[in-house]
Motif scaffolding. Structure first.
Motif, PDB file in Angstrom:
ATOM      1  N   ARG A  15      40.451  20.367 -12.712  1.00  0.00           N
ATOM      2  CA  ARG A  15      41.647  19.881 -13.392  1.00  0.00           C
ATOM      3  C   ARG A  15      42.894  20.436 -12.723  1.00  0.00           C
ATOM      4  O   ARG A  15      42.843  21.399 -11.959  1.00  0.00           O
ATOM      5  N   ALA A  16      44.011  19.817 -13.031  1.00  0.00           N
ATOM      6  CA  ALA A  16      45.298  20.246 -12.492  1.00  0.00           C
ATOM      7  C   ALA A  16      45.646  21.645 -12.987  1.00  0.00           C
ATOM      8  O   ALA A  16      45.185  22.087 -14.048  1.00  0.00           O
ATOM      9  N   VAL A  17      46.465  22.326 -12.216  1.00  0.00           N
ATOM     10  CA  VAL A  17      46.955  23.649 -12.598  1.00  0.00           C
ATOM     11  C   VAL A  17      47.959  23.487 -13.740  1.00  0.00           C
ATOM     12  O   VAL A  17      48.834  22.623 -13.702  1.00  0.00           O
ATOM     13  N   GLU A  18      47.810  24.322 -14.763  1.00  0.00           N
ATOM     14  CA  GLU A  18      48.694  24.316 -15.935  1.00  0.00           C
ATOM     15  C   GLU A  18      49.464  25.641 -15.984  1.00  0.00           C
ATOM     16  O   GLU A  18      49.029  26.631 -15.394  1.00  0.00           O
ATOM     17  N   PRO A  19      50.589  25.687 -16.703  1.00  0.00           N
ATOM     18  CA  PRO A  19      51.320  26.950 -16.846  1.00  0.00           C
ATOM     19  C   PRO A  19      50.442  28.090 -17.378  1.00  0.00           C
ATOM     20  O   PRO A  19      50.631  29.251 -17.015  1.00  0.00           O
ATOM     21  N   GLU A  20      49.456  27.757 -18.204  1.00  0.00           N
ATOM     22  CA  GLU A  20      48.559  28.778 -18.763  1.00  0.00           C
ATOM     23  C   GLU A  20      47.668  29.420 -17.697  1.00  0.00           C
ATOM     24  O   GLU A  20      47.011  30.430 -17.958  1.00  0.00           O
ATOM     25  N   ASP A  21      47.635  28.847 -16.488  1.00  0.00           N
ATOM     26  CA  ASP A  21      46.812  29.376 -15.400  1.00  0.00           C
ATOM     27  C   ASP A  21      47.536  30.442 -14.580  1.00  0.00           C
ATOM     28  O   ASP A  21      46.994  30.925 -13.588  1.00  0.00           O
ATOM     29  N   LEU A  22      48.732  30.808 -14.993  1.00  0.00           N
ATOM     30  CA  LEU A  22      49.507  31.798 -14.246  1.00  0.00           C
ATOM     31  C   LEU A  22      48.706  33.079 -14.034  1.00  0.00           C
ATOM     32  O   LEU A  22      48.657  33.613 -12.921  1.00  0.00           O
ATOM     33  N   GLY A  23      48.051  33.585 -15.062  1.00  0.00           N
ATOM     34  CA  GLY A  23      47.259  34.811 -14.934  1.00  0.00           C
ATOM     35  C   GLY A  23      46.127  34.661 -13.934  1.00  0.00           C
ATOM     36  O   GLY A  23      45.852  35.568 -13.147  1.00  0.00           O
ATOM     37  N   LEU A  24      45.454  33.529 -13.950  1.00  0.00           N
ATOM     38  CA  LEU A  24      44.369  33.269 -12.998  1.00  0.00           C
ATOM     39  C   LEU A  24      44.899  33.232 -11.573  1.00  0.00           C
ATOM     40  O   LEU A  24      44.331  33.867 -10.676  1.00  0.00           O
ATOM     41  N   LEU A  25      45.996  32.517 -11.349  1.00  0.00           N
ATOM     42  CA  LEU A  25      46.570  32.445 -10.006  1.00  0.00           C
ATOM     43  C   LEU A  25      47.021  33.819  -9.535  1.00  0.00           C
ATOM     44  O   LEU A  25      46.814  34.186  -8.377  1.00  0.00           O
ATOM     45  N   ASN A  56      54.970  21.914  -8.203  1.00  0.00           N
ATOM     46  CA  ASN A  56      53.872  21.194  -7.577  1.00  0.00           C
ATOM     47  C   ASN A  56      53.739  19.813  -8.216  1.00  0.00           C
ATOM     48  O   ASN A  56      53.613  19.695  -9.425  1.00  0.00           O
ATOM     49  N   SER A  57      53.758  18.772  -7.412  1.00  0.00           N
ATOM     50  CA  SER A  57      53.655  17.417  -7.951  1.00  0.00           C
ATOM     51  C   SER A  57      52.206  16.995  -8.186  1.00  0.00           C
ATOM     52  O   SER A  57      51.960  15.987  -8.831  1.00  0.00           O
ATOM     53  N   ASN A  58      51.282  17.752  -7.642  1.00  0.00           N
ATOM     54  CA  ASN A  58      49.850  17.444  -7.750  1.00  0.00           C
ATOM     55  C   ASN A  58      49.519  16.116  -7.076  1.00  0.00           C
ATOM     56  O   ASN A  58      48.581  15.440  -7.464  1.00  0.00           O
ATOM     57  N   ASP A  63      52.716  16.681  -1.490  1.00  0.00           N
ATOM     58  CA  ASP A  63      52.649  18.125  -1.262  1.00  0.00           C
ATOM     59  C   ASP A  63      51.876  18.513   0.002  1.00  0.00           C
ATOM     60  O   ASP A  63      51.999  19.639   0.474  1.00  0.00           O
ATOM     61  N   GLY A  64      51.024  17.604   0.506  1.00  0.00           N
ATOM     62  CA  GLY A  64      50.179  17.943   1.652  1.00  0.00           C
ATOM     63  C   GLY A  64      49.003  18.813   1.267  1.00  0.00           C
ATOM     64  O   GLY A  64      48.260  19.290   2.112  1.00  0.00           O
ATOM     65  N   GLN A  65      48.857  19.035  -0.023  1.00  0.00           N
ATOM     66  CA  GLN A  65      47.769  19.871  -0.531  1.00  0.00           C
ATOM     67  C   GLN A  65      47.481  19.508  -1.976  1.00  0.00           C
ATOM     68  O   GLN A  65      48.293  18.855  -2.631  1.00  0.00           O
ATOM     69  N   LEU A  66      46.321  19.945  -2.437  1.00  0.00           N
ATOM     70  CA  LEU A  66      45.945  19.741  -3.828  1.00  0.00           C
ATOM     71  C   LEU A  66      45.107  20.930  -4.262  1.00  0.00           C
ATOM     72  O   LEU A  66      44.077  21.226  -3.654  1.00  0.00           O
ATOM     73  N   ARG A  67      45.577  21.635  -5.284  1.00  0.00           N
ATOM     74  CA  ARG A  67      44.824  22.744  -5.862  1.00  0.00           C
ATOM     75  C   ARG A  67      44.370  22.317  -7.238  1.00  0.00           C
ATOM     76  O   ARG A  67      45.157  21.858  -8.055  1.00  0.00           O
TER      77      ARG A  67
END
Length: 179
Positions: A15-25, A56-58, A63-67
């Motif tokens: 799934r797309a990165v969400e603001p709640e993923d800040l700790g994981l990143l 990130n536009s996803n 973006d030239g990338q996708l996380r």
């Protein structure tokens, strides 16, 4: 019947990165033991990571990338998988994957890699995926080899670590579904 579930199985979803993923990143990007596998030379600030998430536009074409975040069916986040160095002209991209230590050796990386390949090959029409993997990283090499990637080269002294230079294997997988 046409297959439409590119990014999930019953056990794992990307799934797309969400603001709640800040700790994981923050945990992944600032894990110094992972820095030796790439080009990171210093920590990322929480501010930088917040900006990455917000800006990130996803869209791999923008973006030239996708996380994408690797999430289990129970909602636990197990890591991330990236497609980057995207070259739309030659239809190729580099892959990277991080599975958190507590989720390793459970097949999660293999499922996530398979899902990302399916998305890249069948949906985006990418012709080739590749990865640079340290020769000593046998777990990662095994993951990619068991997923159908071929070692097509060895780059001598490619990465410099605190223990000296390390060789890197170039692994590639071609999309045989499209011309």
């Amino acid at each position: 019947m046409m297959e439409t579930a590119f990014l999930h199985t019953e056990e794992v979803r990307l799934r797309a990165v969400e603001p709640e993923d800040l700790g994981l990143l923050d945990r992944m990007e600032n894990d110094e033991s992972l820095w030796q596998h790439g080009n990171v030379t210093c920590p990322y600030s929480r501010f930088q990571l917040e900006r990455y998430i917000a800006e990130n536009s996803n869209d791999i074409y923008t973006d030239g990338q996708l996380r994408l975040i690797i999430e289990l069916c129970d909602g636990e986040t197990a890591g991330a998988i990236d497609v980057f160095s995207f070259d739309p002209r030659h239809r190729r991209a580099e892959l990277g994957i991080v599975v958190l230590k507590e989720f390793r050796r459970r097949g999660i990386g293999r499922v996530a890699l398979s899902l990302m390949e399916r998305y890249c090959f069948r949906f985006l029409g990418i012709h080739q995926l590749y990865a640079y993997i340290q020769k000593e990283n046998t777990a990662c090499l095994n993951l990619f080899h068991s997923s159908g990637y071929d070692t097509t080269g060895v780059l001598k002294d490619w990465l410099y670590t605190s223990d000296g230079y390390r060789d890197v294997c170039l692994l590639q997988k071609l999309n045989t579904l499209i011309a």
